[in-house]
Design an enzyme around this catalytic site. Structure first.
Site, PDB file in Angstrom:
ATOM      1  N   GLU A  90     -51.852 -10.385 -52.397  1.00  0.00           N
ATOM      2  CA  GLU A  90     -51.525  -9.888 -53.932  1.00  0.00           C
ATOM      3  C   GLU A  90     -52.608  -9.963 -54.826  1.00  0.00           C
ATOM      4  O   GLU A  90     -53.435 -10.998 -54.962  1.00  0.00           O
ATOM      5  CB  GLU A  90     -50.333 -10.890 -54.276  1.00  0.00           C
ATOM      6  CG  GLU A  90     -49.124 -10.845 -53.404  1.00  0.00           C
ATOM      7  CD  GLU A  90     -48.362  -9.671 -53.393  1.00  0.00           C
ATOM      8  OE1 GLU A  90     -48.759  -8.989 -54.277  1.00  0.00           O
ATOM      9  OE2 GLU A  90     -47.508  -9.557 -52.559  1.00  0.00           O
ATOM     10  N   ARG A 100     -34.018 -11.930 -59.489  1.00  0.00           N
ATOM     11  CA  ARG A 100     -32.707 -11.243 -59.277  1.00  0.00           C
ATOM     12  C   ARG A 100     -31.773 -12.176 -58.355  1.00  0.00           C
ATOM     13  O   ARG A 100     -30.507 -11.714 -58.173  1.00  0.00           O
ATOM     14  CB  ARG A 100     -33.035 -10.073 -58.126  1.00  0.00           C
ATOM     15  CG  ARG A 100     -32.115  -9.102 -57.991  1.00  0.00           C
ATOM     16  CD  ARG A 100     -32.859  -7.880 -57.313  1.00  0.00           C
ATOM     17  NE  ARG A 100     -33.894  -8.034 -56.209  1.00  0.00           N
ATOM     18  CZ  ARG A 100     -33.494  -8.401 -54.961  1.00  0.00           C
ATOM     19  NH1 ARG A 100     -32.129  -8.469 -54.786  1.00  0.00           N
ATOM     20  NH2 ARG A 100     -34.359  -8.532 -54.285  1.00  0.00           N
ATOM     21  N   CYS A 153     -42.500 -16.562 -56.091  1.00  0.00           N
ATOM     22  CA  CYS A 153     -44.085 -16.301 -55.776  1.00  0.00           C
ATOM     23  C   CYS A 153     -44.854 -15.924 -56.779  1.00  0.00           C
ATOM     24  O   CYS A 153     -46.199 -16.197 -56.866  1.00  0.00           O
ATOM     25  CB  CYS A 153     -43.798 -15.522 -54.466  1.00  0.00           C
ATOM     26  SG  CYS A 153     -43.134 -16.230 -53.353  1.00  0.00           S
ATOM     27  N   HIS A 191     -48.361 -12.748 -49.433  1.00  0.00           N
ATOM     28  CA  HIS A 191     -46.883 -12.460 -48.964  1.00  0.00           C
ATOM     29  C   HIS A 191     -46.986 -12.166 -47.375  1.00  0.00           C
ATOM     30  O   HIS A 191     -47.696 -11.408 -46.884  1.00  0.00           O
ATOM     31  CB  HIS A 191     -46.340 -11.499 -49.537  1.00  0.00           C
ATOM     32  CG  HIS A 191     -45.142 -12.088 -50.715  1.00  0.00           C
ATOM     33  ND1 HIS A 191     -45.428 -11.412 -52.063  1.00  0.00           N
ATOM     34  CD2 HIS A 191     -44.179 -12.852 -50.654  1.00  0.00           C
ATOM     35  CE1 HIS A 191     -44.385 -11.902 -52.852  1.00  0.00           C
ATOM     36  NE2 HIS A 191     -43.910 -12.941 -52.045  1.00  0.00           N
TER      37      HIS A 191
HETATM   38  N1  PCA Z   1     -40.600 -16.005 -51.270  1.00  0.00           N
HETATM   39  C1  PCA Z   1     -40.247 -16.040 -52.747  1.00  0.00           C
HETATM   40  C2  PCA Z   1     -40.086 -17.207 -53.156  1.00  0.00           C
HETATM   41  C3  PCA Z   1     -40.394 -18.015 -52.047  1.00  0.00           C
HETATM   42  C4  PCA Z   1     -40.824 -17.201 -50.959  1.00  0.00           C
HETATM   43  O1  PCA Z   1     -41.335 -17.611 -49.822  1.00  0.00           O
HETATM   44  C5  PCA Z   1     -40.817 -14.732 -53.335  1.00  0.00           C
HETATM   45  O2  PCA Z   1     -41.372 -13.925 -52.937  1.00  0.00           O
HETATM   46  O3  PCA Z   1     -40.651 -15.009 -54.750  1.00  0.00           O
END
Ligand code: PCA
Length: 233
Positions: A90, A100, A153, A191
């Protein structure tokens, strides 16, 4: 000593498992045995793993406490992006909460800033392009990503970069300190897909190796690599 802080998240949205925590735990375990690629390049590297709640506000407070306790040289936070097909490095955190779904405490903020009067966006300070090249060369599906969404996140990415910058400003040398200011701490967010699914395009092993390579690259002081990595749309 060189110290890395790796965070993963609790399960959320009714799931009983979050693979981001598996990746963080595995990195700490391998570091304990001296098995990381990053340790071959940074031999004094130790890794601390912390698990964050999927709760607006509390996630950042937990991260902040971990940074204070561990005093890391680099921070990589990890989260699950269900339905994606690659490790996503990211690049940008937005100063925006627009959930959401409710978080694990039932809160669902809409169009709120994370930091009042903060800048609209902040960039990851990890060496993402250098890491992207190495991760791709290892045959691991990986992407540079321009949005971490607008849930917890994204909040951790924005809040982390904001906090590391504040800490650096707090630690600015005075005339008395000479050159003793701490070098800057890099931080950012990755992610991962749902690594457990039978048809997952990325395995746990590959996700761990990807973050290991990101650590190895981000512990260098030199600037990030400068090849094209943007998106047309
Ligand atoms: N994914 C979510 C929040 C916690 C996670 O593991 C996100 O992408 O915001």
């Amino acid at each position: 000593m060189t110290t890395a802080l790796i965070t993963g998240f609790d399960p959320f949205a009714g799931d009983d498992h979050n693979p981001s925590w598996d990746v963080a735990e595995e990195l700490a375990a391998r570091a304990g045995d001296g098995r990381l690629i990053a340790q071959a390049e940074h031999p004094d590297l130790t890794v601390h793993a912390r698990r964050l709640p999927v709760v607006h506000g509390t996630a950042l407070e937990t991260l902040d406490a971990a940074i204070a306790a561990v005093a890391p040289d680099v921070v990589v936070s990890l989260g699950l992006a269900g339905g994606t097909e690659a490790v996503r490095l990211e690049r940008v955190g937005l100063n925006l909460r627009d959930a959401r779904i409710p978080d694990n405490a039932g809160a669902q903020p809409v169009d709120e800033p994370i930091v009042d009067d903060g800048e609209p966006a902040l960039f990851s300070t990890l060496r993402l392009k250098a890491a992207h090249t190495r991760i791709a060369a290892a045959g691991i599906p990986v992407q540079l990503s321009l949005s971490a969404g607008s849930f917890v996140c994204n909040e951790v990415l924005y809040g982390l970069v904001h906090r590391l910058r504040e800490r650096r400003q707090d630690a600015r040398p005075t005339a008395h300190d000479g050159d003793s200011a701490p070098s800057s701490v890099r931080g950012g967010f990755v992610h991962v897909p749902s690594l457990r699914a039978a048809d997952s395009p990325v395995s746990l092993e590959q996700a761990v190796e990807a973050v290991d390579l990101l650590l190895a690259e981000s512990l260098h002081d030199r600037p990030d690599a400068e090849h094209p990595g943007g998106a047309l749309h």
